[in-house]
Motif scaffolding. Structure first.
Motif, mmCIF file in Angstrom:
data_model
loop_
_atom_site.group_PDB
_atom_site.id
_atom_site.type_symbol
_atom_site.label_atom_id
_atom_site.label_comp_id
_atom_site.label_asym_id
_atom_site.label_seq_id
_atom_site.Cartn_x
_atom_site.Cartn_y
_atom_site.Cartn_z
ATOM 1 N N PHE A 149 33.156 73.256 82.755
ATOM 2 C CA PHE A 149 34.054 73.645 81.777
ATOM 3 C C PHE A 149 33.729 72.975 80.434
ATOM 4 O O PHE A 149 33.025 71.874 80.331
ATOM 5 C CB PHE A 149 35.450 73.094 82.221
ATOM 6 N N GLY A 150 34.015 73.634 79.436
ATOM 7 C CA GLY A 150 33.878 73.149 77.878
ATOM 8 C C GLY A 150 34.976 72.993 77.541
ATOM 9 O O GLY A 150 36.180 72.888 77.902
ATOM 10 N N PRO A 151 35.231 72.403 76.282
ATOM 11 C CA PRO A 151 36.361 71.845 75.504
ATOM 12 C C PRO A 151 37.310 72.915 75.121
ATOM 13 O O PRO A 151 38.551 72.467 74.712
ATOM 14 C CB PRO A 151 35.726 71.104 74.135
ATOM 15 N N PHE A 152 36.899 74.185 75.091
ATOM 16 C CA PHE A 152 38.037 75.060 74.732
ATOM 17 C C PHE A 152 38.897 75.537 75.730
ATOM 18 O O PHE A 152 39.628 76.584 75.796
ATOM 19 C CB PHE A 152 37.231 76.478 74.115
ATOM 20 N N THR A 153 38.831 74.992 76.855
ATOM 21 C CA THR A 153 39.670 75.151 78.233
ATOM 22 C C THR A 153 41.055 74.695 77.587
ATOM 23 O O THR A 153 42.016 75.186 78.374
ATOM 24 C CB THR A 153 39.371 74.340 79.329
#
Length: 163
Positions: free
Chosen positions: A83-87
C-alpha cells in the motif's frame, strides 16, 4: 495487475518533452510524493509502478498554466510495493490544501473542490483531461471494490482548483 487510467488523448499526438513538476504535497492525508512525467498510448495513461510516486501527464497542463488540467495519477498499491500513501485519498474533503512544485521550482497552491469515485468504464475523460478550459489539477487513482483477478473496479478522482 492493476488497471491503468484511461486518458482523453490520442497516441497520434506527438508529445514534446516538457520539464516535469517535481512534488505533490497533500498535508491533510500526510502525502509528500515525487512526481515524474508519464505519457499515454492508445488512450491509456501510464502509471508509475511505485505507489509512492505520482505520474504527471506530459500532454496536459503544467502547474501555473492559465488553462487546462494538470493530470496526475498514482497507484493505491502494488504487489511489489504494498500500500502507498494515497490509500487515504478518500479522506480528502473540499477545502483541503494541496501543493505542486512546478518544473520551474515554484510552489503552486491548490484547493480540493471534489472527490468523486467513478466506475472505470464511465470516467468522464473529456471533462477531466482537458488542454483548455479553466485551470485545475486532477489526481486519479484506483478505488472502489477490489477483485483479485480484475483489480480495482473504479477510479477515485480528486479535482483541485488553484488557491
Amino acid at each position: 495487475m492493476l488497471a491503468s487510467v484511461l486518458a482523453a488523448c490520442s497516441s497520434s499526438h506527438a508529445i514534446e518533452y516538457m520539464p516535469s513538476p517535481s512534488r505533490l504535497s497533500m498535508p491533510s492525508i500526510d502525502v509528500d510524493a515525487e512526481v515524474v512525467p508519464v505519457s499515454a498510448s492508445d488512450r491509456v495513461l501510464e502509471v508509475p509502478p511505485d505507489p509512492r510516486v505520482v505520474g504527471w501527464w506530459s500532454g496536459g497542463a503544467q502547474p501555473g498554466d492559465d488553462e487546462g488540467s494538470v493530470v496526475l495519477d498514482v497507484h493505491l498499491d502494488t504487489l511489489e510495493h504494498g500500500f502507498g500513501p494515497f490509500t487515504a485519498v478518500h479522506h480528502l474533503e473540499p477545502g483541503d490544501p494541496a501543493q505542486i512544485v512546478g518544473a520551474d521550482g515554484r510552489d503552486h497552491d491548490y484547493t480540493v473542490v471534489d472527490v468523486v469515485t467513478y466506475e472505470k468504464t464511465v470516467l468522464p475523460h473529456a471533462e477531466l483531461f482537458r488542454r483548455d478550459g479553466p485551470p485545475k489539477a486532477v489526481l486519479v487513482t484506483c478505488g472502489g471494490e477490489f477483485d483479485p483477478v480484475q483489480g480495482w473496479d473504479s477510479n477515485v478522482v480528486v479535482v483541485m482548483e488553484p488557491a
